[in-house]
Design a protein around this motif. Structure first.
Motif, PDB file in Angstrom:
ATOM      1  N   GLU A 189      27.588 -62.946  17.475  1.00 49.51           N
ATOM      2  CA  GLU A 189      26.948 -63.260  16.205  1.00 49.51           C
ATOM      3  C   GLU A 189      25.531 -63.810  16.378  1.00 49.51           C
ATOM      4  O   GLU A 189      24.644 -63.554  15.550  1.00 49.51           O
ATOM      5  CB  GLU A 189      27.798 -64.273  15.425  1.00 49.51           C
ATOM      6  CG  GLU A 189      29.138 -63.727  14.953  1.00 49.51           C
ATOM      7  CD  GLU A 189      30.179 -63.670  16.066  1.00 49.51           C
ATOM      8  OE1 GLU A 189      31.225 -63.025  15.870  1.00 49.51           O
ATOM      9  OE2 GLU A 189      29.936 -64.257  17.148  1.00 49.51           O
ATOM     10  N   GLU A 190      25.298 -64.523  17.476  1.00 52.27           N
ATOM     11  CA  GLU A 190      24.000 -65.181  17.653  1.00 52.27           C
ATOM     12  C   GLU A 190      22.847 -64.203  17.840  1.00 52.27           C
ATOM     13  O   GLU A 190      21.689 -64.541  17.613  1.00 52.27           O
ATOM     14  CB  GLU A 190      24.066 -66.115  18.872  1.00 52.27           C
ATOM     15  CG  GLU A 190      24.346 -65.379  20.182  1.00 52.27           C
ATOM     16  CD  GLU A 190      24.444 -66.310  21.379  1.00 52.27           C
ATOM     17  OE1 GLU A 190      23.407 -66.887  21.735  1.00 52.27           O
ATOM     18  OE2 GLU A 190      25.543 -66.447  21.924  1.00 52.27           O
ATOM     19  N   LYS A 194      18.974 -60.536  15.821  1.00 52.71           N
ATOM     20  CA  LYS A 194      17.754 -60.836  16.567  1.00 52.71           C
ATOM     21  C   LYS A 194      17.184 -59.636  17.316  1.00 52.71           C
ATOM     22  O   LYS A 194      16.145 -59.759  17.971  1.00 52.71           O
ATOM     23  CB  LYS A 194      18.031 -61.949  17.590  1.00 52.71           C
ATOM     24  CG  LYS A 194      18.641 -63.211  17.014  1.00 52.71           C
ATOM     25  CD  LYS A 194      17.709 -63.913  16.065  1.00 52.71           C
ATOM     26  CE  LYS A 194      18.319 -65.233  15.593  1.00 52.71           C
ATOM     27  NZ  LYS A 194      17.470 -65.896  14.574  1.00 52.71           N
ATOM     28  N   VAL A 195      17.848 -58.476  17.224  1.00 45.74           N
ATOM     29  CA  VAL A 195      17.431 -57.326  18.031  1.00 45.74           C
ATOM     30  C   VAL A 195      17.046 -56.150  17.147  1.00 45.74           C
ATOM     31  O   VAL A 195      17.333 -56.113  15.949  1.00 45.74           O
ATOM     32  CB  VAL A 195      18.557 -56.902  19.008  1.00 45.74           C
ATOM     33  CG1 VAL A 195      18.870 -58.035  19.983  1.00 45.74           C
ATOM     34  CG2 VAL A 195      19.810 -56.472  18.249  1.00 45.74           C
ATOM     35  N   GLY A 211      28.254 -56.003   9.153  1.00 44.86           N
ATOM     36  CA  GLY A 211      27.091 -55.766   8.318  1.00 44.86           C
ATOM     37  C   GLY A 211      26.410 -57.021   7.812  1.00 44.86           C
ATOM     38  O   GLY A 211      25.194 -57.022   7.576  1.00 44.86           O
ATOM     39  N   LYS A 212      27.167 -58.101   7.666  1.00 38.92           N
ATOM     40  CA  LYS A 212      26.570 -59.327   7.107  1.00 38.92           C
ATOM     41  C   LYS A 212      25.505 -59.916   8.027  1.00 38.92           C
ATOM     42  O   LYS A 212      24.674 -60.712   7.574  1.00 38.92           O
ATOM     43  CB  LYS A 212      27.655 -60.356   6.823  1.00 38.92           C
ATOM     44  CG  LYS A 212      28.381 -60.885   8.042  1.00 38.92           C
ATOM     45  CD  LYS A 212      29.467 -61.888   7.633  1.00 38.92           C
ATOM     46  CE  LYS A 212      30.219 -62.422   8.844  1.00 38.92           C
ATOM     47  NZ  LYS A 212      31.274 -63.380   8.433  1.00 38.92           N
ATOM     48  N   TYR A 213      25.499 -59.524   9.295  1.00 34.99           N
ATOM     49  CA  TYR A 213      24.515 -60.053  10.239  1.00 34.99           C
ATOM     50  C   TYR A 213      23.305 -59.147  10.415  1.00 34.99           C
ATOM     51  O   TYR A 213      22.342 -59.520  11.096  1.00 34.99           O
ATOM     52  CB  TYR A 213      25.157 -60.274  11.608  1.00 34.99           C
ATOM     53  CG  TYR A 213      26.246 -61.322  11.628  1.00 34.99           C
ATOM     54  CD1 TYR A 213      25.963 -62.660  11.341  1.00 34.99           C
ATOM     55  CD2 TYR A 213      27.557 -60.980  11.925  1.00 34.99           C
ATOM     56  CE1 TYR A 213      26.960 -63.618  11.353  1.00 34.99           C
ATOM     57  CE2 TYR A 213      28.564 -61.934  11.947  1.00 34.99           C
ATOM     58  CZ  TYR A 213      28.262 -63.249  11.661  1.00 34.99           C
ATOM     59  OH  TYR A 213      29.255 -64.204  11.672  1.00 34.99           O
ATOM     60  N   ASP A 234      31.977 -52.326  10.693  1.00 38.64           N
ATOM     61  CA  ASP A 234      32.764 -52.524   9.468  1.00 38.64           C
ATOM     62  C   ASP A 234      32.177 -51.760   8.277  1.00 38.64           C
ATOM     63  O   ASP A 234      31.106 -51.131   8.381  1.00 38.64           O
ATOM     64  CB  ASP A 234      32.898 -54.011   9.152  1.00 38.64           C
ATOM     65  CG  ASP A 234      31.573 -54.692   8.797  1.00 38.64           C
ATOM     66  OD1 ASP A 234      30.505 -54.026   8.850  1.00 38.64           O
ATOM     67  OD2 ASP A 234      31.596 -55.894   8.477  1.00 38.64           O
ATOM     68  N   ASP A 235      32.879 -51.820   7.148  1.00 39.76           N
ATOM     69  CA  ASP A 235      32.448 -51.113   5.937  1.00 39.76           C
ATOM     70  C   ASP A 235      31.077 -51.575   5.460  1.00 39.76           C
ATOM     71  O   ASP A 235      30.278 -50.769   4.959  1.00 39.76           O
ATOM     72  CB  ASP A 235      33.468 -51.325   4.808  1.00 39.76           C
ATOM     73  CG  ASP A 235      34.703 -50.456   4.960  1.00 39.76           C
ATOM     74  OD1 ASP A 235      34.691 -49.549   5.809  1.00 39.76           O
ATOM     75  OD2 ASP A 235      35.679 -50.687   4.217  1.00 39.76           O
ATOM     76  N   ASP A 236      30.807 -52.857   5.613  1.00 38.89           N
ATOM     77  CA  ASP A 236      29.522 -53.392   5.160  1.00 38.89           C
ATOM     78  C   ASP A 236      28.371 -52.753   5.936  1.00 38.89           C
ATOM     79  O   ASP A 236      27.306 -52.463   5.369  1.00 38.89           O
ATOM     80  CB  ASP A 236      29.520 -54.917   5.339  1.00 38.89           C
ATOM     81  CG  ASP A 236      28.410 -55.590   4.546  1.00 38.89           C
ATOM     82  OD1 ASP A 236      27.947 -55.002   3.549  1.00 38.89           O
ATOM     83  OD2 ASP A 236      28.004 -56.703   4.926  1.00 38.89           O
ATOM     84  N   THR A 237      28.587 -52.525   7.217  1.00 37.44           N
ATOM     85  CA  THR A 237      27.577 -51.845   8.030  1.00 37.44           C
ATOM     86  C   THR A 237      27.335 -50.430   7.524  1.00 37.44           C
ATOM     87  O   THR A 237      26.188 -49.990   7.374  1.00 37.44           O
ATOM     88  CB  THR A 237      28.017 -51.795   9.507  1.00 37.44           C
ATOM     89  OG1 THR A 237      28.162 -53.126   9.995  1.00 37.44           O
ATOM     90  CG2 THR A 237      27.011 -51.046  10.357  1.00 37.44           C
ATOM     91  N   ILE A 238      28.426 -49.706   7.260  1.00 38.66           N
ATOM     92  CA  ILE A 238      28.316 -48.329   6.763  1.00 38.66           C
ATOM     93  C   ILE A 238      27.586 -48.296   5.426  1.00 38.66           C
ATOM     94  O   ILE A 238      26.739 -47.412   5.176  1.00 38.66           O
ATOM     95  CB  ILE A 238      29.716 -47.700   6.625  1.00 38.66           C
ATOM     96  CG1 ILE A 238      30.419 -47.612   7.984  1.00 38.66           C
ATOM     97  CG2 ILE A 238      29.634 -46.326   5.979  1.00 38.66           C
ATOM     98  CD1 ILE A 238      29.742 -46.734   9.007  1.00 38.66           C
ATOM     99  N   LYS A 239      27.862 -49.254   4.551  1.00 41.43           N
ATOM    100  CA  LYS A 239      27.222 -49.297   3.238  1.00 41.43           C
ATOM    101  C   LYS A 239      25.720 -49.553   3.339  1.00 41.43           C
ATOM    102  O   LYS A 239      24.929 -49.014   2.568  1.00 41.43           O
ATOM    103  CB  LYS A 239      27.866 -50.392   2.382  1.00 41.43           C
ATOM    104  CG  LYS A 239      29.293 -50.089   1.929  1.00 41.43           C
ATOM    105  CD  LYS A 239      29.871 -51.291   1.185  1.00 41.43           C
ATOM    106  CE  LYS A 239      31.311 -51.049   0.772  1.00 41.43           C
ATOM    107  NZ  LYS A 239      31.912 -52.247   0.124  1.00 41.43           N
TER     108      LYS A 239
END
Length: 319
Positions: A189-190, A194-195, A211-213, A234-239
């Protein structure tokens, strides 16, 4: 049979130049000279380790010229035997006469062509100024993915995470003489936010890229999760992302990263922007702007194997 060349993993390791291999793949994906049937994909049980293994048969033909088939097993529990998950061989033919030209060890060939395909996609999808990379996973692909991405983008800093921190440390040590700095990290997560590029090559069944990150402008390279019940994002990433795949043939159904969102309606097939054939032939474009989040899902394709086999065969013959 006496004239069949034997090309080893050692030869492949010592004679790969990623800019060359990436260029060869780009050329192959830009034309329609190679015929590639859908690969055979067979799961079989191994009760002793309470896990399925997979047998993959991956043929390809360039009519009246060359042909090949890769025979591979994927055994996710091989770490307990101190062996790579992927084992196999590649048989390289004269397509016109049907004679065998070479037998090529498939482990190094597979990781090299896979990493090169990801870097090829990155050349269309990541920002040109991308200089920081997060590598998720510490298997045989990790070092190759890092080097391949660094061949197409000015990578200065690499973070690497694995379930066993010692493996991440070992890979950082192996790459200590590269032009970029490599840092093993204990938690994901950290660094996700950052990349510039996130590359993931694991056999995870639960998402690791959340996706939240994510932040605008990132490129996500998903290489693992080769079965419909495996997933790295996850789904958030795909969205949030513009989704690209290596091929429609396998990319739509072989990995849970695409298959599960398609089944649930989170992703629609028409929303997938392009595959490598369309990108390399300039039929469709890649990244649209610096704020766009792009995602590339690779499941592998026999065209990549035949291209890599030809690359190494020619190098071996010209020694």
């Amino acid at each position: 049979m006496d004239n069949i060349l034997q090309i080893t993993d050692t030869f492949i390791e010592e004679n790969t130049l990623f800019p060359e291999l990436i260029s060869e793949l780009k050329q192959s994906f830009s034309n329609n000279e190679v015929l590639v049937p859908l690969r055979h994909h067979h799961d079989f049980p191994n009760p002793e380790v309470n896990s399925d293994s997979t047998l993959l048969l991956m043929p390809a033909w360039k009519p009246s010229d060359i042909a090949g088939v890769k025979i591979v097993t994927v055994s996710p529990e091989n770490s307990r035997y101190h062996l790579p998950a992927i084992q196999g061989t590649y048989i390289y033919f004269d397509a016109l006469k049907g004679t065998i030209k070479a037998i090529i060890e498939a482990k190094a060939l597979t990781v090299k062509r896979t990493a090169a395909a990801s870097a090829l996609a990155s050349s269309f999808l990541s920002r040109e100024d991308s200089n920081a990379l997060l590598m998720i996973g510490t298997g045989a692909l990790s070092i190759n993915l890092i080097k391949a991405h660094a061949a197409v983008r000015p990578i200065e800093t690499v973070y690497i995470w694995g379930r066993q921190f010692k493996k991440a440390q070992a890979i950082a040590s192996q790459l200590k003489n590269e032009t970029f700095a490599v840092h093993p990290i204990p938690t994901l997560e950290e660094k996700i936010s950052k990349v510039d590029i996130i590359s993931s090559a694991t056999l995870s069944k639960t998402p690791l890229v959340l996706g939240k990150y994510l932040k605008p402008g990132q490129h996500i390279d998903l290489v693992g999760a080769y079965k419909p019940d495996m997933r790295e994002a996850d789904d958030d990433t795909i969205k949030k992302a513009s989704v690209f795949i290596d091929t429609y043939q396998g990319g739509l159904k072989e990995s849970g990263d695409i298959f599960i969102p398609l089944q649930s309606g989170v992703l629609k097939e028409k929303d997938i922007k392009a595959d490598l054939f369309e990108l390399c032939s300039n039929q469709k474009s890649g990244r649209k702007n610096i704020e766009e989040i792009t995602l590339f899902k690779s499941v592998g394709h026999s065209l990549e194997d035949l291209t890599a086999a030809t690359y190494y065969y020619n190098k071996f013959k010209n020694e």
